[in-house]
Design a protein around this motif. Structure first.
Motif, PDB file in Angstrom:
ATOM      1  N   ARG A 190     -42.373 -46.901  38.266  1.00  0.00           N
ATOM      2  CA  ARG A 190     -43.141 -48.124  38.565  1.00  0.00           C
ATOM      3  C   ARG A 190     -43.791 -48.023  39.942  1.00  0.00           C
ATOM      4  O   ARG A 190     -44.959 -48.378  40.108  1.00  0.00           O
ATOM      5  N   ILE A 194     -47.753 -48.205  40.843  1.00  0.00           N
ATOM      6  CA  ILE A 194     -48.262 -49.181  41.825  1.00  0.00           C
ATOM      7  C   ILE A 194     -49.064 -48.458  42.910  1.00  0.00           C
ATOM      8  O   ILE A 194     -50.153 -48.901  43.308  1.00  0.00           O
ATOM      9  N   ARG A 197     -52.385 -47.370  41.511  1.00  0.00           N
ATOM     10  CA  ARG A 197     -53.369 -48.463  41.459  1.00  0.00           C
ATOM     11  C   ARG A 197     -53.940 -48.763  42.843  1.00  0.00           C
ATOM     12  O   ARG A 197     -55.125 -49.112  42.971  1.00  0.00           O
ATOM     13  N   SER A 198     -53.117 -48.616  43.875  1.00  0.00           N
ATOM     14  CA  SER A 198     -53.618 -48.832  45.232  1.00  0.00           C
ATOM     15  C   SER A 198     -54.683 -47.802  45.582  1.00  0.00           C
ATOM     16  O   SER A 198     -55.728 -48.128  46.174  1.00  0.00           O
ATOM     17  N   GLN A 212     -61.947 -47.191  37.188  1.00  0.00           N
ATOM     18  CA  GLN A 212     -61.796 -48.503  36.557  1.00  0.00           C
ATOM     19  C   GLN A 212     -61.038 -48.396  35.239  1.00  0.00           C
ATOM     20  O   GLN A 212     -60.114 -49.169  34.961  1.00  0.00           O
ATOM     21  N   ASP A 215     -57.411 -47.627  35.914  1.00  0.00           N
ATOM     22  CA  ASP A 215     -56.715 -48.778  36.478  1.00  0.00           C
ATOM     23  C   ASP A 215     -56.341 -49.762  35.380  1.00  0.00           C
ATOM     24  O   ASP A 215     -55.254 -50.365  35.427  1.00  0.00           O
ATOM     25  N   ASP A 216     -57.211 -49.919  34.400  1.00  0.00           N
ATOM     26  CA  ASP A 216     -56.891 -50.797  33.272  1.00  0.00           C
ATOM     27  C   ASP A 216     -55.651 -50.289  32.537  1.00  0.00           C
ATOM     28  O   ASP A 216     -54.766 -51.072  32.173  1.00  0.00           O
ATOM     29  N   ARG A 219     -52.571 -50.931  34.724  1.00  0.00           N
ATOM     30  CA  ARG A 219     -52.206 -52.359  34.726  1.00  0.00           C
ATOM     31  C   ARG A 219     -51.449 -52.719  33.453  1.00  0.00           C
ATOM     32  O   ARG A 219     -50.425 -53.410  33.507  1.00  0.00           O
ATOM     33  N   LEU A 222     -47.892 -51.262  33.561  1.00  0.00           N
ATOM     34  CA  LEU A 222     -46.977 -52.056  34.394  1.00  0.00           C
ATOM     35  C   LEU A 222     -46.551 -53.329  33.682  1.00  0.00           C
ATOM     36  O   LEU A 222     -45.384 -53.743  33.766  1.00  0.00           O
ATOM     37  N   HIS A 223     -47.490 -53.951  32.981  1.00  0.00           N
ATOM     38  CA  HIS A 223     -47.160 -55.181  32.246  1.00  0.00           C
ATOM     39  C   HIS A 223     -46.148 -54.892  31.144  1.00  0.00           C
ATOM     40  O   HIS A 223     -45.186 -55.659  30.954  1.00  0.00           O
TER      41      HIS A 223
END
Length: 226
Positions: A190, A194, A197-198, A212, A215-216, A219, A222-223
């Motif tokens: 995780r 994270i 993504r940064s 982009q 990153d999707d 995201r 992570l969800h």
């Protein structure tokens, strides 16, 4: 609390008069100090661990203790000395066969040496060298039961590529890292996503389309693993 249990394991190895396992416990304590940012005793711990196993375990096993000392030296502010010590660890990892048994829990010794060498090179700002060693570590781990470590190594390889400005290559590598994390839930994975993504946020601001899309994916990952 973790340190307390590590110290208890060390006390038991002393009671059993088991030198190699004393070294194992001391090495874990050294890494614990590095992981938690308490560097003040890590070199001494790594030296004591190495003294317990030198010449008493197979060369690949000894390499893990030598590279632990290298990481400790790097964290203590001597990265160039650390790199020379890491070179000796690599020679040991490649010079012999066999293991002590417990050292195989984290995969091949050469993979661990690669990972720690990559971290030292990153500290020196040699991102190209770090990329090479992260990639080598990932190759060693891939196809074994160490899927999580393979994915983390691949994620670190992508970060080294990003640091060199190789945006498309980094995104492709990070994509492979996410593939490797399928079905894995851990604090380290995780945190790796994270961090990914940064890094991607900076790339998105520069208009990188691949950033982009990735990153999707990150995201959603992570969800789904929350």
């Amino acid at each position: 609390m973790a340190q307390r249990w590590y110290l208890q394991s060390y006390a038991l190895t002393r009671e059993a008069d088991d030198g190699p396992h004393q070294g194992f416990a001391l090495r874990i304590l050294a890494h614990h100090g590095m992981d938690t940012g308490h560097q003040e005793h890590t070199v001494d711990l790594a030296d004591a661990a190495l003294a317990q196993v030198r010449g008493r375990v197979p060369a690949p096993t000894e390499s893990l203790f030598v590279v632990c000392r290298a990481r400790a030296l790097s964290g203590a502010g001597s990265p160039r000395k650390a790199l020379a010590v890491a070179g000796r660890a690599r020679a040991l990892a490649e010079s012999g066969a066999g293991t002590a048994g417990w050292d195989a829990m984290w995969g091949a010794a050469a993979a661990a040496v690669d990972s720690h060498t990559a971290a030292i090179l990153t500290r020196l700002g040699d991102h190209a060298g770090a990329e090479t060693h992260w990639a080598s570590a990932a190759r060693h781990y891939r196809g074994t039961e160490h899927q999580r470590i393979a994915a983390l190594s691949t994620a670190a390889e992508g970060r080294a590529q990003c640091a060199q400005g190789h945006v498309e290559r980094a995104c492709a590598t990070w994509g492979r890292a996410l593939d490797g994390m399928t079905g894995i839930r851990s604090t380290r994975t995780r945190q790796a996503v994270i961090t990914l993504r940064s890094d991607l946020a900076r790339l998105r601001r520069r208009g990188a389309r691949s950033a982009q899309a990735l990153d999707d994916r990150a995201r959603v990952w992570l969800h789904e693993t929350a």
